[in-house]
Write a protein that holds these residues in place. Sequence first.
Motif, PDB file in Angstrom:
ATOM      1  N   ALA A 114      22.488  32.783  28.677  1.00  8.24           N
ATOM      2  CA  ALA A 114      22.408  33.472  30.026  1.00  8.24           C
ATOM      3  C   ALA A 114      21.316  33.809  30.625  1.00  8.24           C
ATOM      4  N   ALA A 115      20.453  34.387  29.755  1.00  9.86           N
ATOM      5  CA  ALA A 115      19.120  35.085  30.130  1.00  9.86           C
ATOM      6  C   ALA A 115      18.183  34.049  30.776  1.00  9.86           C
ATOM      7  N   LEU A 116      18.149  32.636  29.952  1.00  7.84           N
ATOM      8  CA  LEU A 116      17.199  31.653  30.286  1.00  7.84           C
ATOM      9  C   LEU A 116      17.641  31.225  31.654  1.00  7.84           C
ATOM     10  N   VAL A 117      19.029  31.010  31.761  1.00  3.15           N
ATOM     11  CA  VAL A 117      19.592  30.413  33.164  1.00  3.15           C
ATOM     12  C   VAL A 117      19.081  31.386  34.155  1.00  3.15           C
ATOM     13  N   MET A 118      19.364  32.790  34.022  1.00  9.91           N
ATOM     14  CA  MET A 118      19.062  33.697  35.080  1.00  9.91           C
ATOM     15  C   MET A 118      17.767  33.618  35.609  1.00  9.91           C
ATOM     16  N   VAL A 119      16.801  33.565  34.518  1.00 10.39           N
ATOM     17  CA  VAL A 119      15.298  33.607  34.655  1.00 10.39           C
ATOM     18  C   VAL A 119      14.871  32.400  35.379  1.00 10.39           C
ATOM     19  N   GLN A 120      15.213  31.096  35.035  1.00 12.99           N
ATOM     20  CA  GLN A 120      15.155  29.892  35.781  1.00 12.99           C
ATOM     21  C   GLN A 120      15.702  29.840  37.188  1.00 12.99           C
ATOM     22  N   VAL A 121      16.641  30.395  37.497  1.00 10.05           N
ATOM     23  CA  VAL A 121      17.410  30.564  38.606  1.00 10.05           C
ATOM     24  C   VAL A 121      16.625  31.354  39.445  1.00 10.05           C
ATOM     25  N   ALA A 122      16.024  32.620  39.163  1.00 11.49           N
ATOM     26  CA  ALA A 122      15.108  33.391  39.752  1.00 11.49           C
ATOM     27  C   ALA A 122      13.889  32.690  40.138  1.00 11.49           C
ATOM     28  N   VAL A 141      11.287  30.513  48.113  1.00  9.76           N
ATOM     29  CA  VAL A 141      10.802  31.760  49.092  1.00  9.76           C
ATOM     30  C   VAL A 141       9.363  31.265  49.617  1.00  9.76           C
ATOM     31  N   ALA A 142       8.663  31.105  48.379  1.00 12.23           N
ATOM     32  CA  ALA A 142       7.284  30.762  48.614  1.00 12.23           C
ATOM     33  C   ALA A 142       7.123  29.555  49.601  1.00 12.23           C
ATOM     34  N   GLN A 143       7.716  28.556  49.158  1.00  8.78           N
ATOM     35  CA  GLN A 143       7.918  27.112  50.022  1.00  8.78           C
ATOM     36  C   GLN A 143       8.129  27.274  51.747  1.00  8.78           C
ATOM     37  N   MET A 144       8.976  28.218  51.763  1.00  9.09           N
ATOM     38  CA  MET A 144       9.438  28.651  53.149  1.00  9.09           C
ATOM     39  C   MET A 144       8.187  29.337  53.824  1.00  9.09           C
ATOM     40  N   ILE A 145       7.481  30.289  53.091  1.00 13.58           N
ATOM     41  CA  ILE A 145       6.502  31.206  53.738  1.00 13.58           C
ATOM     42  C   ILE A 145       5.241  30.369  53.885  1.00 13.58           C
ATOM     43  N   ALA A 159       5.354  25.306  47.314  1.00 11.75           N
ATOM     44  CA  ALA A 159       6.052  26.073  46.145  1.00 11.75           C
ATOM     45  C   ALA A 159       5.041  26.512  45.148  1.00 11.75           C
ATOM     46  N   ILE A 160       5.239  27.528  44.387  1.00 10.12           N
ATOM     47  CA  ILE A 160       4.324  28.102  43.218  1.00 10.12           C
ATOM     48  C   ILE A 160       4.441  27.088  41.830  1.00 10.12           C
TER      49      ILE A 160
END
Length: 200
Positions: A38-46, A53-57, A61-62
């Motif tokens: 669960a932690a790995l999935v959450m970190v990857q989703v984040a 967001v970086a790509q939109m701004i 992408a980073i």
Amino acid sequence: MSENSSSVAQGGSPLRALLEKFYLLCGVLAGVFIVGIAALVMVQVAANAIDRVAQMITGTAIGLMVPSYAEFTGFFLVGASFLALPYAFHHGAHIRVGLVLGRLSAGPTRVMNIVCLLVALGLTSFAGWYAVQLMLDSLEFGDMSSGLVPVPLWVPQAGMALGLIGLAIAVLDDLIVVLAGKTPAFDAIEVDPASSSFER
């Protein structure tokens, strides 16, 4: 731990208390691996969200990512799946088809339980033995995973081996209980999940 197990651990022999702790340890380790997934999935989703967001701004992408994310979640899944086996079996969580046993009297039911446990012990011992051999071969030959972060394959294989050996121990445990004329853990829990007095 269920009331059944805790009462047995308190009132039983040192070996019984040790087995209860072993089953609980396997269950806890399986839970830790599930939390890890669960932690790995959450970190990857984040990381994916930040990239979006970086790509939109900025238009670029980073490139954030968890190295070997898919491999690590796979390894954790193996650990969780196999290490949960002894705890789940001992607490009656495995699916059992009782169409035949439900229609038999106590004597034939005991015989069928012994036969089924003997077959299960043979299968789990066979699987556990070869899981240990696989782990030892990987250790001897230095097998590594092929992801960005190389991991010695014997490490995730150790969780698989421990889970299968633990399941064989749990099956043997209940086989000895049935041979002694007592109630196996899975039957006691199915009959009365709230009971804390079954004899082991």
